[in-house]
Design a protein around this motif. Structure first.
Motif, short mmCIF file in Angstrom:
data_model
loop_
_atom_site.label_atom_id
_atom_site.label_comp_id
_atom_site.label_asym_id
_atom_site.label_seq_id
_atom_site.Cartn_x
_atom_site.Cartn_y
_atom_site.Cartn_z
N MET A 1 50.84 41.87 47.40
CA MET A 1 50.40 43.04 46.65
C MET A 1 51.26 43.27 45.42
O MET A 1 50.76 43.58 44.35
N THR A 2 52.54 43.09 45.61
CA THR A 2 53.44 43.35 44.49
C THR A 2 53.13 42.42 43.32
O THR A 2 53.16 42.84 42.19
N ARG A 3 52.80 41.17 43.67
CA ARG A 3 52.57 40.22 42.59
C ARG A 3 51.34 40.60 41.78
O ARG A 3 51.31 40.47 40.57
N HIS A 4 50.32 41.08 42.49
CA HIS A 4 49.10 41.43 41.78
C HIS A 4 49.27 42.62 40.86
O HIS A 4 48.67 42.68 39.79
N SER A 5 50.11 43.52 41.27
CA SER A 5 50.27 44.73 40.45
C SER A 5 50.94 44.41 39.13
O SER A 5 50.72 45.08 38.14
N LYS A 6 51.72 43.35 39.11
CA LYS A 6 52.43 43.00 37.87
C LYS A 6 51.50 42.36 36.84
O LYS A 6 51.72 42.46 35.65
N SER A 7 50.46 41.65 37.32
CA SER A 7 49.58 40.97 36.37
C SER A 7 48.43 41.90 35.98
O SER A 7 48.11 42.81 36.73
N PRO A 8 47.83 41.66 34.83
CA PRO A 8 46.74 42.51 34.38
C PRO A 8 45.62 42.54 35.41
O PRO A 8 45.48 41.62 36.22
N ALA A 9 44.83 43.55 35.36
CA ALA A 9 43.76 43.71 36.32
C ALA A 9 42.81 42.53 36.26
O ALA A 9 42.67 41.88 35.23
N ARG A 10 42.16 42.27 37.38
CA ARG A 10 41.31 41.11 37.52
C ARG A 10 40.21 41.02 36.44
O ARG A 10 40.06 39.98 35.81
N PRO A 11 39.46 42.09 36.20
CA PRO A 11 38.40 41.98 35.18
C PRO A 11 38.98 41.65 33.80
O PRO A 11 38.44 40.82 33.08
N LEU A 12 40.09 42.26 33.48
CA LEU A 12 40.69 42.01 32.17
C LEU A 12 41.06 40.53 32.04
O LEU A 12 40.81 39.89 31.02
N ARG A 13 41.63 39.99 33.12
CA ARG A 13 42.03 38.58 33.06
C ARG A 13 40.82 37.68 32.93
O ARG A 13 40.87 36.66 32.28
N LEU A 14 39.72 38.10 33.58
CA LEU A 14 38.51 37.29 33.45
C LEU A 14 38.01 37.31 32.01
O LEU A 14 37.58 36.30 31.47
N VAL A 15 38.10 38.48 31.38
CA VAL A 15 37.65 38.59 29.99
C VAL A 15 38.50 37.69 29.09
O VAL A 15 37.97 36.96 28.25
N ILE A 16 39.81 37.74 29.32
CA ILE A 16 40.69 36.89 28.52
C ILE A 16 40.34 35.42 28.75
O ILE A 16 40.16 34.64 27.81
N ALA A 17 40.21 35.05 30.01
CA ALA A 17 39.90 33.65 30.33
C ALA A 17 38.61 33.22 29.67
O ALA A 17 38.51 32.12 29.11
N ALA A 18 37.62 34.10 29.69
CA ALA A 18 36.33 33.75 29.11
C ALA A 18 36.43 33.64 27.59
O ALA A 18 35.83 32.75 26.99
N SER A 19 37.20 34.51 26.96
CA SER A 19 37.32 34.42 25.50
C SER A 19 38.02 33.13 25.10
O SER A 19 37.62 32.47 24.14
N VAL A 20 39.06 32.78 25.86
CA VAL A 20 39.74 31.51 25.56
C VAL A 20 38.76 30.35 25.76
O VAL A 20 38.69 29.43 24.94
#
Lengths: 275, 411, 293
Positions: A1-20
């Motif tokens: 849980m701690t690790r997930h809280s440090k990284s950006p939220a899942r949807p945001l990361r998907l958006v970044i991944a998709a833009s890249v």
């Protein structure tokens, strides 16, 4: 849980991944749409409002620009070189992994050293050599120098070293020859490595430009990348046709990639870790 | 060990088999560049008619423009190679100087009166090559844009001043409309765009004994300045892109050859165009154009030189010239006595090309032209990109070509 | 005694190795030696003229402005692309490796440009970079300046344009290599660091980056060797122009040796390239090995 809280939220990361992903794919989408476009803007942009599909760019290539022969040449060269690498690299890899004799380390060293040689440095002597051998501008010039690649030998040697040798030993006790052992026992066990090697070698040779370019001269010996690079100077070829020709060159690699995506990426990852 | 030996022998055998092609009946080997489906059958047909006329066999080999030069060079450097070769006009001097070509002066003297454009085939006053196919470039003009720029419908630019003024007036018509289609620093093409203006201004590339180029002259500067002015009033791009812009009706003027006529006539154009001869410096003068030619040569080490020479004669006969010209779509037959036939729609265009070929010149004849060409193009590039004034650039060209030319002059 | 048969030397060993040995001698060693020998001659293919001229070729090369420009451009290309490619690759690798959904899919997409023929990529970008093309449209949309004649026709932008394309193309490949390196880092290290209350930045500095070091070295050397040999992009996109601003060493070797047939001169240029690559790869190894991050 701690690790997930440090990284950006899942949807945001998907958006970044998709833009890249879009950055990496956009030029190819442009290529695909362009190759099928009926009308192009002069600057090479697509008029999406009035976009309509046509296959004419592709058909005219084969009738006008004679792309048929380069496609056949590329297939022949890439296939023969791939098969050659599978056979010869397995043989060499087997000897280097299993056998012991004087000078073996020297051979192994030669493989590793050659891996580091920048190939473009020797274009002039390679050109002269094929002339002296009398194989300039023939399939032999495109095939012979590439039948055994140092990378292939290295990969196969590494892989075979990880295999248990018990079956080989018992076969040897039963009087099997070294050839039978390689063919009947080692080869089947090497299937995963052979798959990685074949895909790798095929891709490299299908895309290879500089050697086919300098070692051939006649139109009938050109491979696809060479034909493609020389097409752009033709007065009668326009951008949509050039795009269609590029698609023909990119299609087999794309299909290979979609089918063997995991093999290719895993091959590179595992190859890198061992090397 | 036996198997090892066998393998080595096998390898040696393979290599040997590849390197030696068996010679049977010694046909005349003819290397040529025409592989496209419209022309190739005519090549085969001409070879066949030669075979039936002379009992000789002809074996065709294909070359390409991108690397034919390399292939010929290798074949000749080994002392073997084909009997008859098609060469680009700018290669003849180079091969003649290396001593690989048969001197044809005595055998083909008679053809001199019937064929056009001998200049590139002559090296040090000896004939080494026979002209086989010619093509020149003319000025393509967009009538619709000229009308928009306020010119009357019968206007034809005949002088440099006309061309520049019209380019200027068209260039200001719109953001995406350009006056003159100028070639950018495209290798092996740029010099062909500049030299016509240089020649039109009475420039000569070499001095009398070819020890010096003469670009730093008034002719050199006037023509380069004019080319720069034209470029400033137009679009600078690669030749194929310029032609696409012209085909789309976006460029007023472009200098090009027959292939562009073919391309324009194949598509529906949203504009009208016409062709005219190259403009001259002053009214009433002559505008010179750049001609490309393809030439036939005989290998000095040919085993059957007489038959090879006979093939050259055969190929340049009016009947074969006509066959060949109509297949290639050329408007300029090489033989004066060839009857030229075309449909009437193209007659006017063809006439312009035929008029221009009389006022055309080819790449200057020099064995080191490849090196000179590079220096020339580099110099023009410096001026095009405003790194140097045109005079500085031209002086630099003369300075850098001097050592090369003097090396050859001393030989 | 596992895995190795301590047999006597068999002829089959030599026979099985012979394909490699023949290739090594004929297509690797011979060309290298021939290249070395040729570079001390003025061999001209066409006339067959060939004589030993010592180091004249090398002296001439260093006073040849085109060659000097080619060396500089090649250095600029390598130094200008390497950091971007590597930093982007590491960032992407870390991003992909941290439980990204559809990880394999995205990883493959990012990697895709590296498996397409370089000729194809160069042709696409030639059009993208052209006058009025998509990249100009993009730049003008965000209000940035661009050369109106097209990126490949301007002396100042032609090389950077090719460099940008190269970074775009090779980032995915090196990303994969770094993913491989990341996967080999034991998860316990991170867990332990988290327990000690180390922040994300600290974990990156203390664990991730040090473990990437061997791969970093490998990628550095690999990329250097590749960048120094840039040819296809130049051949397809600019032919060395404008004003030699994209002339590279391999393109120079090709032009001199195989176009003008100054075999000796071209071979000498190729040997200088060879030395340069060896030197720089060696310096990179020293640097990375000595700097204990």
């Amino acid at each position: 849980m701690t690790r997930h809280s440090k990284s950006p939220a899942r949807p945001l990361r998907l958006v970044i991944a998709a833009s890249v992903a879009f950055i990496f794919l956009a030029p190819f989408i442009y290529l695909l749409l362009g190759s099928l476009a009926k009308n192009f803007n002069l600057a090479g942009t697509l008029d999406l409002a009035s976009y309509s599909f046509t296959l004419a760019n592709y058909t005219s290539l084969f009738s006008q620009a004679g792309l048929y022969r380069p496609v056949v040449n590329s297939i022949i060269v890439a296939l023969v070189v791939t098969v050659g690498n599978v056979i010869f690299c397995t043989l060499c890899g087997y000897v280097l992994a299993r056998r012991r004799f004087r000078g073996k380390n020297l051979v192994m060293l030669s493989v590793v050293m050659v891996l580091m040689i920048p190939t473009h440095v020797v274009i002039i002597p390679m050109y002269l050599l094929t002339n002296w051998l009398g194989i300039f501008d023939s399939y032999l010039a495109l095939i012979l120098p590439f039948l055994v690649t140092p990378l292939g030998v290295f990969l196969m040697r590494q892989y075979i070293s990880t295999l248990p040798a018990d079956m080989e030993e018992s076969a040897r006790l039963e009087g099997a020859s070294e050839w039978t052992i390689v063919w009947k026992i080692v080869m089947p066990l090497c299937k995963p490595a052979i798959a990685v090697l074949s895909v790798q070698v095929f891709l490299v040779n299908w895309n290879s430009f500089i050697y086919p370019f300098i070692l051939t001269s006649s139109e009938s010996m050109r491979t696809l990348p060479v034909a493609l690079a020389l097409l752009q100077g033709y007065q009668s070829i326009n951008i949509p046709q050039l795009f269609a020709a590029s698609m023909i060159s990119a299609l087999p690699t794309t299909i290979l990639f979609v089918v063997f995506s995991r093999r290719i990426t895993e091959g590179i990852i595992s190859g890198a870790l061992k090397g | 060990m036996k198997r090892l030996l066998a393998a080595i022998c096998l390898l040696a055998l393979i290599l040997y088999a590849c390197s030696s092609t068996p010679k049977s009946d010694a046909p005349i080997v003819w290397w040529q560049f025409w592989t496209n489906p419209e022309v190739r059958p005519v090549i085969t047909q001409m070879a066949a008619s030669f075979e039936s006329a002379t009992q000789n066999k002809v074996q065709l080999g294909d070359l390409t423009w991108s690397d034919g030069h390399e292939k010929i060079a290798i074949a000749l450097s080994t002392g073997g190679g084909p009997d008859v070769i098609e060469l680009g006009s700018d290669w003849v001097a180079e091969f003649a100087a290396s001593g690989r070509l048969l001197d044809l002066t005595d055998q083909l003297g008679g053809l001199r009166d019937s064929l056009l454009m001998w200049e590139p085939g002559v090296y040090q006053e000896r004939v080494y090559a026979v002209p086989w196919m010619l093509g020149t470039r003319v000025l393509f003009c967009n009538r619709t844009l000229l009308t928009q720029a306020g010119y009357p419908p019968e206007f034809v630019p005949t002088t440099w001043a006309d061309l520049l003024e019209a380019s200027r007036r068209i260039d200001v018509l719109g953001e995406d409309v350009f006056g003159f289609g100028s070639n950018s620093a495209e290798r092996h093409r740029l010099y062909k765009k500049y030299l016509p203006f240089f020649w039109s201004a009475d420039g000569e590339v070499f001095n009398a004994n070819a020890t010096q180029t003469q670009f730093g002259t008034v002719a050199g500067r006037v023509s380069l300045d004019f080319y720069l002015l034209l470029s400033a009033n137009g679009i600078v791009e690669t030749q194929s892109r310029i032609e696409e812009y012209f085909s789309a009706g976006k460029v007023g003027f472009v200098i090009s050859g027959e292939w562009l006529v073919g391309k324009l006539n194949r598509s529906e154009l949203p504009f009208e165009y016409f062709v005219t001869v190259m403009p001259s410096v002053e009214p009433g003068g002559t505008g010179i154009s750049f001609a490309g030619g393809e030439y036939l040569v005989v290998n000095k080490s040919s085993q059957n030189p007489d038959a090879a020479v006979a093939l050259l004669r055969h190929l340049t006969l009016p009947a074969n010239d006509q066959l060949f010209t109509s297949a290639t779509g050329s408007y300029t037959p090489v033989n004066r006595f060839t009857a030229f036939a075309t449909d009437s729609a193209l007659a006017v265009t063809a006439a312009v090309f035929q008029r221009q070929i009389g006022n055309s010149r080819t790449t200057p004849v020099h064995p080191a032209w490849v090196a000179i060409e590079e220096i020339l193009e580099r110099g023009i590039e410096q001026a095009l990109y405003k790194k140097m004034s045109s005079q500085e650039a031209l002086d630099m060209i003369d300075r850098e070509t001097a050592p090369i030319l003097q090396k050859y002059a001393r030989r | 005694m596992r895995g190795v048969s301590v047999g006597r030397f068999r002829s089959s060993d030599l026979l099985m190795l012979s394909p490699w040995l023949v290739t090594l001698l004929l297509f690797w060693l011979f060309p290298i030696i021939a290249s070395l020998v040729l570079s001390f001659t003025d061999y001209q293919l066409l006339s067959g003229h060939n004589s030993f001229i010592g180091v004249d070729n090398f002296i001439a090369l260093f006073s040849d402005p085109t060659f000097v420009r080619a060396v500089l451009n090649t250095l600029v290309f390598t130094v200008g692309t390497l950091p971007f490619t590597i930093i982007f690759a590491i960032v992407l690798a870390i991003f992909v490796n941290r439980n990204l959904p559809f990880k394999t899919f995205f990883q493959s997409v990012y990697f895709f440009p590296s498996i397409v023929s370089l000729v194809v990529v160069a042709l696409i970008y030639s059009t993208l970079y052209a006058r009025g093309g998509y990249i100009q449209m993009l730049l003008s949309a965000v209000g940035l300046a661009y050369p109106p004649e097209g990126f490949l026709f301007s002396e100042n932008t032609a090389l950077p344009a090719i460099m940008a394309m190269d970074v775009w193309m090779s980032t995915g490949y090196y990303m994969l290599l770094f993913v491989a390196a990341l996967q080999s880092i034991p998860q316990e290290l991170y867990d332990a660091a988290s327990l000690e209350g180390a922040g994300a930045w600290h974990r990156l500095k203390a664990i991730t980056l040090p473990h990437l070091k061997p791969m970093l070295l490998f990628v550095l050397v690999l990329n250097t060797i590749k960048s120094f040999q840039i040819f296809v992009e130049v051949f397809v996109m600019t032919k060395g122009g404008p004003l030699n601003s994209t002339m590279t060493i391999v393109y120079f070797v090709y032009e001199e040796g195989l176009h003008k047939f100054n075999i000796g001169y071209g071979a000498a240029a190729a040997n200088i390239l060879f030395l340069l690559i060896a030197l720089i790869a060696w310096v990179e190894m020293k640097l990375v090995q000595e700097r204990q991050i």
